[in-house]
Write an enzyme that holds these catalytic residues in place. Sequence first.
Site, PDB file in Angstrom:
ATOM      1  N   GLY A  11       0.717  -1.166   0.056  1.00 24.38           N
ATOM      2  CA  GLY A  11      -0.030  -0.010   0.046  1.00 24.38           C
ATOM      3  C   GLY A  11       0.835   1.203  -0.053  1.00 24.38           C
ATOM      4  N   ASN A  13       1.497   2.894  -2.573  1.00 25.88           N
ATOM      5  CA  ASN A  13       0.846   4.070  -3.611  1.00 25.88           C
ATOM      6  C   ASN A  13      -0.312   4.569  -2.885  1.00 25.88           C
ATOM      7  OD1 ASN A  13       2.016   3.966  -6.386  1.00 25.88           O
ATOM      8  ND2 ASN A  13       2.270   2.009  -5.748  1.00 25.88           N
ATOM      9  N   HIS A  99       1.166   1.260 -13.099  1.00 24.79           N
ATOM     10  CA  HIS A  99       1.885  -0.419 -13.414  1.00 24.79           C
ATOM     11  C   HIS A  99       3.339   0.328 -13.560  1.00 24.79           C
ATOM     12  CE1 HIS A  99       2.166  -4.121 -15.462  1.00 24.79           C
ATOM     13  NE2 HIS A  99       3.257  -3.471 -16.085  1.00 24.79           N
TER      14      HIS A  99
HETATM   15  C1  GAR Z   1       3.183  -1.394  -7.483  1.00 29.47           C
HETATM   16  O1  GAR Z   1       4.433  -1.591  -8.018  1.00 29.47           O
HETATM   17  C2  GAR Z   1       2.282  -1.245  -8.540  1.00 29.47           C
HETATM   18  O2  GAR Z   1       2.748  -0.819  -9.648  1.00 29.47           O
HETATM   19  C3  GAR Z   1       2.041  -2.826  -8.904  1.00 29.47           C
HETATM   20  O3  GAR Z   1       1.913  -3.409  -7.813  1.00 29.47           O
HETATM   21  C4  GAR Z   1       2.705  -2.607  -6.476  1.00 29.47           C
HETATM   22  C5  GAR Z   1       1.862  -2.127  -5.360  1.00 29.47           C
HETATM   23  O4  GAR Z   1       2.743  -1.710  -4.597  1.00 29.47           O
HETATM   24  N1  GAR Z   1       1.205  -3.234  -9.641  1.00 29.47           N
HETATM   25  C6  GAR Z   1       1.164  -3.965 -10.691  1.00 29.47           C
HETATM   26  O5  GAR Z   1       2.026  -4.619 -11.005  1.00 29.47           O
HETATM   27  C7  GAR Z   1      -0.373  -3.828 -11.444  1.00 29.47           C
HETATM   28  N2  GAR Z   1      -0.269  -4.710 -12.603  1.00 29.47           N
HETATM   29  P1  GAR Z   1       2.035  -0.997  -3.213  1.00 29.47           P
HETATM   30  O6  GAR Z   1       1.076  -1.848  -2.556  1.00 29.47           O
HETATM   31  O7  GAR Z   1       3.352  -0.665  -2.355  1.00 29.47           O
HETATM   32  O8  GAR Z   1       1.422   0.310  -3.652  1.00 29.47           O
END
Ligand code: GAR
Length: 195
Positions: A11, A13, A99
Amino acid sequence: MKLAVLVSGNGTNLQSIIDAVNDGTLRGVTISYVISSSPDAYALKRAERHNISTVIVERKKMPAILTPIFKSVDLVVLAGFIWVIPDELLDIKPIINVHPSLLPFFGGKGMYGDRVAKAVLDAGMKVSGATVHLVTKDIDGGPIIMQKCLEVRDYDTPDTLLERTHPIEHEILVNSIKLMSEKEYKIVGKRIVFP
Ligand code: GAR
C-alpha cells in the site's frame, strides 16, 4: 472528488494518495473506501490509521460488492490491485491503474510487481519507468495518462529496480489523480487528452 482505492499488498501507492490528500496537494479529494483483495494486506492498516472505511472483497463477489461502491464515488484507483476488474464494472466510473513499467511494454495478464521488473531486466532494457493509465477491457492497454522514466543500472535486481520505480509511481499516481480531479478529458483514438 471521491475515490475508491483498490489494493492487495503493502500500500505504498495508497499511502502517497493519503499523504497528498492530507498535505493539500490533492485539494477537494477524499478517499471514501479502501478495498482489499486480502485481509492481510498491510495497506488496510494504513487505511485504518487514517480512519478510511475498508472493505475486503472475494474475487467471485467483486461485481456484487463493488458495483454500489463504484457508483458512490467519482474515480476508482487500482493501486497494486492483483485481480483483473470484471467487464461489468468497467463502465460505472473511470478507473485508473498504476503499473511498474513503460506500457505497452511488460504489461498484460499476470504481469504484476516483481514479475514486471524481472521481465524488464531479462529483456536487457536500459530504461524503465512507470505508467498510469485508464482501465479498459484490454489489460494494461488503456489510454495512458502519465508516464515517467528511470535508468536501469547494470547490477539492478528486480528488487532494486522496483525500489527505484516506487517513488516514480507515487509521483505520477498523485499527479494523475490531481489532473483528473481538475480537468475533463477526451479520448482520441488511443490517446487521452486534457483540453
Ligand atoms: C506497485 O509496484 C504497482 O505498480 C504494482 O503493484 C505494486 C503495489 O505496491 N501493480 C502492478 O504490477 C499492476 N499490474 P504498493 O502496494 O506498495 O502500492
